[in-house]
Design a protein around this motif. Structure first.
Motif, PDB file in Angstrom:
ATOM      1  N   ASP A   9     -56.375 -68.703  35.995  1.00  0.00           N
ATOM      2  CA  ASP A   9     -56.903 -67.407  36.454  1.00  0.00           C
ATOM      3  C   ASP A   9     -58.079 -66.988  35.575  1.00  0.00           C
ATOM      4  OD1 ASP A   9     -57.372 -64.856  37.460  1.00  0.00           O
ATOM      5  OD2 ASP A   9     -55.238 -64.428  37.741  1.00  0.00           O
ATOM      6  N   LYS A  10     -59.231 -67.578  35.848  1.00  0.00           N
ATOM      7  CA  LYS A  10     -60.429 -67.292  35.048  1.00  0.00           C
ATOM      8  C   LYS A  10     -60.811 -65.818  35.113  1.00  0.00           C
ATOM      9  CE  LYS A  10     -62.338 -71.891  36.004  1.00  0.00           C
ATOM     10  NZ  LYS A  10     -63.481 -72.627  36.606  1.00  0.00           N
ATOM     11  N   LYS A  11     -60.699 -65.247  36.298  1.00  0.00           N
ATOM     12  CA  LYS A  11     -61.125 -63.854  36.464  1.00  0.00           C
ATOM     13  C   LYS A  11     -60.276 -62.914  35.611  1.00  0.00           C
ATOM     14  CE  LYS A  11     -62.227 -60.356  39.943  1.00  0.00           C
ATOM     15  NZ  LYS A  11     -61.656 -59.241  39.158  1.00  0.00           N
ATOM     16  N   LEU A  12     -58.964 -63.036  35.695  1.00  0.00           N
ATOM     17  CA  LEU A  12     -58.096 -62.171  34.902  1.00  0.00           C
ATOM     18  C   LEU A  12     -58.340 -62.384  33.417  1.00  0.00           C
ATOM     19  CD1 LEU A  12     -55.827 -60.139  34.566  1.00  0.00           C
ATOM     20  CD2 LEU A  12     -54.179 -62.009  34.865  1.00  0.00           C
ATOM     21  N   TYR A  13     -58.512 -63.614  33.012  1.00  0.00           N
ATOM     22  CA  TYR A  13     -58.739 -63.948  31.610  1.00  0.00           C
ATOM     23  C   TYR A  13     -60.009 -63.260  31.103  1.00  0.00           C
ATOM     24  CZ  TYR A  13     -58.161 -67.125  27.555  1.00  0.00           C
ATOM     25  OH  TYR A  13     -57.935 -67.675  26.315  1.00  0.00           O
ATOM     26  N   LEU A  14     -61.117 -63.455  31.809  1.00  0.00           N
ATOM     27  CA  LEU A  14     -62.398 -62.890  31.367  1.00  0.00           C
ATOM     28  C   LEU A  14     -62.428 -61.375  31.521  1.00  0.00           C
ATOM     29  CD1 LEU A  14     -64.941 -65.536  32.711  1.00  0.00           C
ATOM     30  CD2 LEU A  14     -64.260 -65.154  30.344  1.00  0.00           C
ATOM     31  N   ASP A  15     -61.864 -60.864  32.609  1.00  0.00           N
ATOM     32  CA  ASP A  15     -61.812 -59.404  32.781  1.00  0.00           C
ATOM     33  C   ASP A  15     -60.998 -58.757  31.664  1.00  0.00           C
ATOM     34  OD1 ASP A  15     -63.340 -59.549  35.044  1.00  0.00           O
ATOM     35  OD2 ASP A  15     -61.681 -59.223  36.456  1.00  0.00           O
ATOM     36  N   SER A  16     -59.923 -59.406  31.259  1.00  0.00           N
ATOM     37  CA  SER A  16     -59.087 -58.869  30.174  1.00  0.00           C
ATOM     38  C   SER A  16     -59.856 -58.853  28.861  1.00  0.00           C
ATOM     39  CB  SER A  16     -57.817 -59.714  30.026  1.00  0.00           C
ATOM     40  OG  SER A  16     -57.038 -59.665  31.199  1.00  0.00           O
ATOM     41  N   LEU A  17     -60.633 -59.906  28.609  1.00  0.00           N
ATOM     42  CA  LEU A  17     -61.452 -59.948  27.395  1.00  0.00           C
ATOM     43  C   LEU A  17     -62.512 -58.858  27.409  1.00  0.00           C
ATOM     44  CD1 LEU A  17     -62.030 -63.775  26.824  1.00  0.00           C
ATOM     45  CD2 LEU A  17     -60.428 -62.264  25.654  1.00  0.00           C
ATOM     46  N   ARG A  18     -63.159 -58.660  28.552  1.00  0.00           N
ATOM     47  CA  ARG A  18     -64.194 -57.617  28.660  1.00  0.00           C
ATOM     48  C   ARG A  18     -63.579 -56.228  28.471  1.00  0.00           C
ATOM     49  NH1 ARG A  18     -65.759 -60.772  33.324  1.00  0.00           N
ATOM     50  NH2 ARG A  18     -67.589 -62.049  32.873  1.00  0.00           N
ATOM     51  N   ASP A  19     -62.441 -55.992  29.100  1.00  0.00           N
ATOM     52  CA  ASP A  19     -61.774 -54.690  28.950  1.00  0.00           C
ATOM     53  C   ASP A  19     -61.390 -54.439  27.502  1.00  0.00           C
ATOM     54  OD1 ASP A  19     -62.026 -54.323  31.664  1.00  0.00           O
ATOM     55  OD2 ASP A  19     -59.940 -54.833  32.135  1.00  0.00           O
ATOM     56  N   PHE A  20     -60.875 -55.461  26.844  1.00  0.00           N
ATOM     57  CA  PHE A  20     -60.455 -55.309  25.449  1.00  0.00           C
ATOM     58  C   PHE A  20     -61.671 -55.089  24.555  1.00  0.00           C
ATOM     59  CE2 PHE A  20     -58.500 -57.010  21.424  1.00  0.00           C
ATOM     60  CZ  PHE A  20     -57.527 -56.032  21.313  1.00  0.00           C
ATOM     61  N   GLN A  21     -62.747 -55.768  24.873  1.00  0.00           N
ATOM     62  CA  GLN A  21     -63.991 -55.575  24.133  1.00  0.00           C
ATOM     63  C   GLN A  21     -64.443 -54.122  24.214  1.00  0.00           C
ATOM     64  OE1 GLN A  21     -67.224 -58.015  25.530  1.00  0.00           O
ATOM     65  NE2 GLN A  21     -68.733 -57.047  24.202  1.00  0.00           N
ATOM     66  N   ARG A  22     -64.394 -53.550  25.422  1.00  0.00           N
ATOM     67  CA  ARG A  22     -64.788 -52.140  25.589  1.00  0.00           C
ATOM     68  C   ARG A  22     -63.836 -51.204  24.846  1.00  0.00           C
ATOM     69  NH1 ARG A  22     -66.472 -53.989  30.842  1.00  0.00           N
ATOM     70  NH2 ARG A  22     -64.353 -53.707  31.664  1.00  0.00           N
ATOM     71  N   GLU A  23     -62.530 -51.491  24.934  1.00  0.00           N
ATOM     72  CA  GLU A  23     -61.552 -50.655  24.242  1.00  0.00           C
ATOM     73  C   GLU A  23     -61.770 -50.652  22.732  1.00  0.00           C
ATOM     74  OE1 GLU A  23     -57.705 -52.121  25.299  1.00  0.00           O
ATOM     75  OE2 GLU A  23     -58.091 -51.951  27.457  1.00  0.00           O
TER      76      GLU A  23
END
Length: 260
Positions: A243-257
């Protein structure tokens, strides 16, 4: 993808540092696809693996997003010296050496993410239990285990052998011939001391390192900023391909947080 990473690593700059116990450790520095790097990602592969195997797909995505990659050969792997794999115990000290190198190389304002898969995840988690410089803005632990002892005993049990009886001999052999104590430290204990943001990612179909280990690591983590992401249907080390999308989206969200 793996072939392209291998080629990029071959073309990348060769790096080396000396470990705390005198080994020459090797790595390759791979620039982003375009422009100056936004951040350096130091990547640590798993047991008897390599950066091409563990990061062959995600590495190219990170390069396209503007990250430079420091692809470390763990001790006793690849071009690094050493005869003994220590399940993250000494490898975490090697990680600290690479962090020091990166700060000296890229400057006091440089930002680093340290990431690993399986034993590499335990490597970076153990390092996160130390007092890390402010340059380390995030730890990514992908399918890491809670302790060397627990994963060794699990493997012994799955071989149909009595782990309670045999583990003391494994420990004695590690101390006598490998010069390390598998009980010296554990990622679980290290997480209780961690201050840096940590994101845990694990496939819920991992039969080698159970997903529950990441759940326990997440619960133990003392960092104010932490996140647990489980990837449905993913086996060991396969969270990103599944699940590339979930993986990368999770990293981006965590980066913003975390604000980096």
């Amino acid at each position: 993808m793996r072939r392209s990473l291998r080629q990029a690593a071959r073309d990348g700059e060769r790096l080396s540092v000396t470990s705390h116990d005198g080994l020459r450790l090797a790595a390759r520095l791979v620039p982003p696809t375009e422009g100056e790097p936004r951040c350096i990602v130091a990547m640590f592969h798993g047991y008897r693996s390599s950066h091409a195997i563990d990061f062959g797909i995600i590495a190219e995505e990170l390069r396209r997003l503007g990250f430079a990659l420091l692809l470390a050969d763990q001790r006793a792997h690849g071009e690094s010296d050493g005869m003994t794999i220590t399940f993250g115990i000494n490898e975490s000290k090697d990680c600290l050496s690479w962090i020091d190198y990166a700060i000296k190389r890229f400057g006091e304002d440089s930002k680093l993410i340290i990431t690993g898969v399986s034993m590499g995840a335990s490597t970076v988690m153990l390092a996160a239990g130390e007092k890390l410089p402010k340059n380390v803005v995030c730890v990514l632990a992908d399918c890491g285990y809670t302790s060397a002892k627990e994963i060794i005993k699990k493997v012994i049990d799955e071989m149909g052998l009595p782990s309670k009886l045999l583990y003391p001999f494994v420990k004695l052999g590690a101390k006598t011939f490998g010069n390390f104590d598998p009980d010296e430290n554990s990622p679980l204990e290290a997480m209780k001391k961690s201050k840096v943001p940590v994101i845990f990612i694990h496939g819920d179909n991992d039969t080698f390192v159970p997903c529950d280990m990441s759940r326990r690591l997440y619960e133990a983590c003392a960092s104010e900023k932490k996140k647990l992401v489980t990837i449905k249907g993913a086996g060991h080390g396969l969270a990103f391909p599944v699940d590339k999308k979930l993986y990368l989206d999770s990293l981006r969200d965590f980066q913003r947080e975390c604000g980096f």
